[in-house]
Motif scaffolding. Structure first.
Motif, PDB file in Angstrom:
ATOM      1  N   TYR A 101      11.133  46.571  58.800  1.00  0.00           N
ATOM      2  CA  TYR A 101      10.637  46.495  57.417  1.00  0.00           C
ATOM      3  C   TYR A 101      11.193  45.664  56.559  1.00  0.00           C
ATOM      4  O   TYR A 101      10.423  45.068  55.831  1.00  0.00           O
ATOM      5  N   SER A 102      12.419  45.504  56.346  1.00  0.00           N
ATOM      6  CA  SER A 102      13.377  44.563  55.599  1.00  0.00           C
ATOM      7  C   SER A 102      12.560  43.070  56.002  1.00  0.00           C
ATOM      8  O   SER A 102      12.260  42.263  55.011  1.00  0.00           O
ATOM      9  N   ARG A 103      12.453  42.858  57.195  1.00  0.00           N
ATOM     10  CA  ARG A 103      12.119  41.550  57.758  1.00  0.00           C
ATOM     11  C   ARG A 103      10.638  41.169  57.037  1.00  0.00           C
ATOM     12  O   ARG A 103      10.169  40.023  56.748  1.00  0.00           O
ATOM     13  N   THR A 104       9.882  42.231  57.219  1.00  0.00           N
ATOM     14  CA  THR A 104       8.419  42.054  56.761  1.00  0.00           C
ATOM     15  C   THR A 104       8.341  41.767  55.439  1.00  0.00           C
ATOM     16  O   THR A 104       7.252  41.356  54.928  1.00  0.00           O
ATOM     17  N   LEU A 105       8.877  42.667  54.607  1.00  0.00           N
ATOM     18  CA  LEU A 105       8.884  42.337  53.337  1.00  0.00           C
ATOM     19  C   LEU A 105       9.536  41.011  52.845  1.00  0.00           C
ATOM     20  O   LEU A 105       8.697  40.453  52.004  1.00  0.00           O
ATOM     21  N   LEU A 106      10.593  40.564  53.313  1.00  0.00           N
ATOM     22  CA  LEU A 106      10.720  39.038  53.149  1.00  0.00           C
ATOM     23  C   LEU A 106       9.724  38.123  53.712  1.00  0.00           C
ATOM     24  O   LEU A 106       9.569  37.060  53.177  1.00  0.00           O
ATOM     25  N   ALA A 107       9.079  38.399  54.753  1.00  0.00           N
ATOM     26  CA  ALA A 107       8.039  37.612  55.342  1.00  0.00           C
ATOM     27  C   ALA A 107       6.779  37.582  54.249  1.00  0.00           C
ATOM     28  O   ALA A 107       6.301  36.525  54.212  1.00  0.00           O
TER      29      ALA A 107
END
Length: 412
Positions: A223-229
């Motif tokens: 989820y953190s990677r998704t927000l940054l993406a």
């Protein structure tokens, strides 16, 4: 005893020359161990694909379970919630694949059409600047109609949307991963109760704690990677549209996904494709694209990433880099993708059994004035303690099985 003594007298063997009784047993155990290891190695070789599929399925189940638990706490059935999460994931992957396929197919055709002009420019520049006479007529002929390069590129462009045996094989493996992942998520509480019912309560607490940490760290990573993406996609989309780069939305999507979900080299691969496409379209635009990509990386590294990942992936960059190398060496690209959340889970689990002491005074502990001390993030996940996870069984509340890590083992 009398018979043994009589046998020794008959064989005329002194006591010290007889083989100890433990030697045959040791030989037998050694041979059994060798056979067992050989059998295990043979099974690992034959079942390598299945084991990788199970590992990927477990990783995906850890990543999806927080979202399914969130839906289950709001009245959704776990099966329906799992299907909804899968649908969102499949639509996202399909949209990304379709967008990138259209970009690649179009750019390959444009590259073939523009290649003779590029070769003429190179020939003219070499003659004017270096005084070197180059003949590119034969090479340019390969890119004209009927040339081998043109035909190969046309085949590649058309094959981007065609179905082949390799695609069918990948589809079968993906279907297997989907089935395993769906079972692990939708039937997760029952599976945990089944496994923990064979263990003592203390062991149940350890198993549930490890499971809870895996869900917490893997879900936090995804989820953190998704927000940054998403942030990278929006910013690059706006920048590419202003610069005038062809296909700004698909290229921004490419940058967002690769820079966040491909370890170590993802940042460089992400900026390479829009840079090349901008270079083919307008060399000045390529310079601006490079500036935008580098500037955003600084903004993400120093402003966005520390705030987004502060409570999800508390892992040192050197540990993350080493885990990616180790995962790639063991399982290739799959191991590289799974390495970071696996390392975070192992670190969090091990740190709970390490006793920490008060630090002595030393200059080696001090940071520079422009580098603030990093707060010690607790390794405890938000889902509650493992002791609470091990309590209760059939008499729990109706929604007790929906919370991550709070599934209580059945008593029998």
């Amino acid at each position: 005893m009398a018979s043994d003594a009589r046998s020794r007298r008959e064989l005329h063997l002194p006591e010290r020359d007889r083989m100890p009784r433990w030697v045959p047993r040791a030989i037998g155990l050694t041979m059994a161990a060798v056979v067992g290891l050989a059998t295990a190695a043979w099974l690992l070789e034959k079942l390598q694909t299945l084991l990788v599929v199970l590992l990927v399925s477990m990783f995906l189940s850890f990543a999806m379970e927080p979202a399914v638990n969130w839906l289950a706490r709001r009245g959704w059935r776990r099966g329906l919630g799992t299907a909804l999460v899968f649908l969102v994931f499949v639509l996202a992957v399909a949209g990304f694949t379709a967008a990138m396929a259209s970009v690649l197919a179009d750019q390959i055709v444009k590259l073939i059409d523009a290649a003779p002009g590029y070769l003429s420019d190179i020939e003219r520049w070499a003659d004017e600047q270096l005084g070197v006479q180059l003949s590119t007529d034969e090479l340019a002929a390969q890119f004209t109609e009927g040339g081998s390069a043109a035909s190969v590129a046309g085949d590649v462009a058309s094959n981007l949307v065609s179905v082949s045996s390799a695609v069918v094989n990948v589809a079968v493996q993906l279907l297997t991963i989907v089935l395993f992942t769906f079972y692990l998520v939708a039937d997760g509480p029952r599976l945990r109760r089944l496994l923990c019912s064979t263990l003592l309560p203390t062991r149940q607490a350890m198993v549930l704690r490890g499971w809870e940490l895996a869900i917490d760290k893997t879900g936090g990573y995804i989820y953190s990677r998704t927000l940054l993406a998403v942030a990278a996609f929006l910013l690059h989309w706006a920048a590419f549209a202003v610069i005038g780069v062809p296909f700004p939305a698909p290229l921004a999507m490419w940058v967002g996904v690769l820079s966040q979900f491909v370890p170590v080299v993802g940042t460089y691969l992400a900026g390479l494709l829009p840079l090349l496409i901008a270079l083919l379209d307008n060399p000045i635009s390529a310079i601006w694209v490079a500036i935008v990509v580098l500037a955003y990386q600084q903004i993400e590294n120093y402003l966005l990433a520390p705030r987004v990942t502060a409570h999800t992936m508390n892992i040192h960059p050197a540990v993350a880099f080493g885990s990616v190398l180790a995962g790639a060496a063991l399982l290739g690209s799959v191991g590289a993708l799974l390495a970071v959340p696996a390392a975070a889970t192992i670190q969090a689990f091990v740190s709970t059994y390490i006793k920490r002491h008060e630090l002595i005074e030393s200059e080696l502990f001090e940071t520079h004035k422009d580098e603030p001390d990093e707060p010690d993030e607790p390794d405890e996940p938000d889902g509650g303690s493992s002791a609470q996870a091990a309590e209760g069984a059939d008499g729990a509340a109706p929604d007790a099985d929906t919370a991550a890590g709070s599934d209580s083992p059945a008593s029998g």
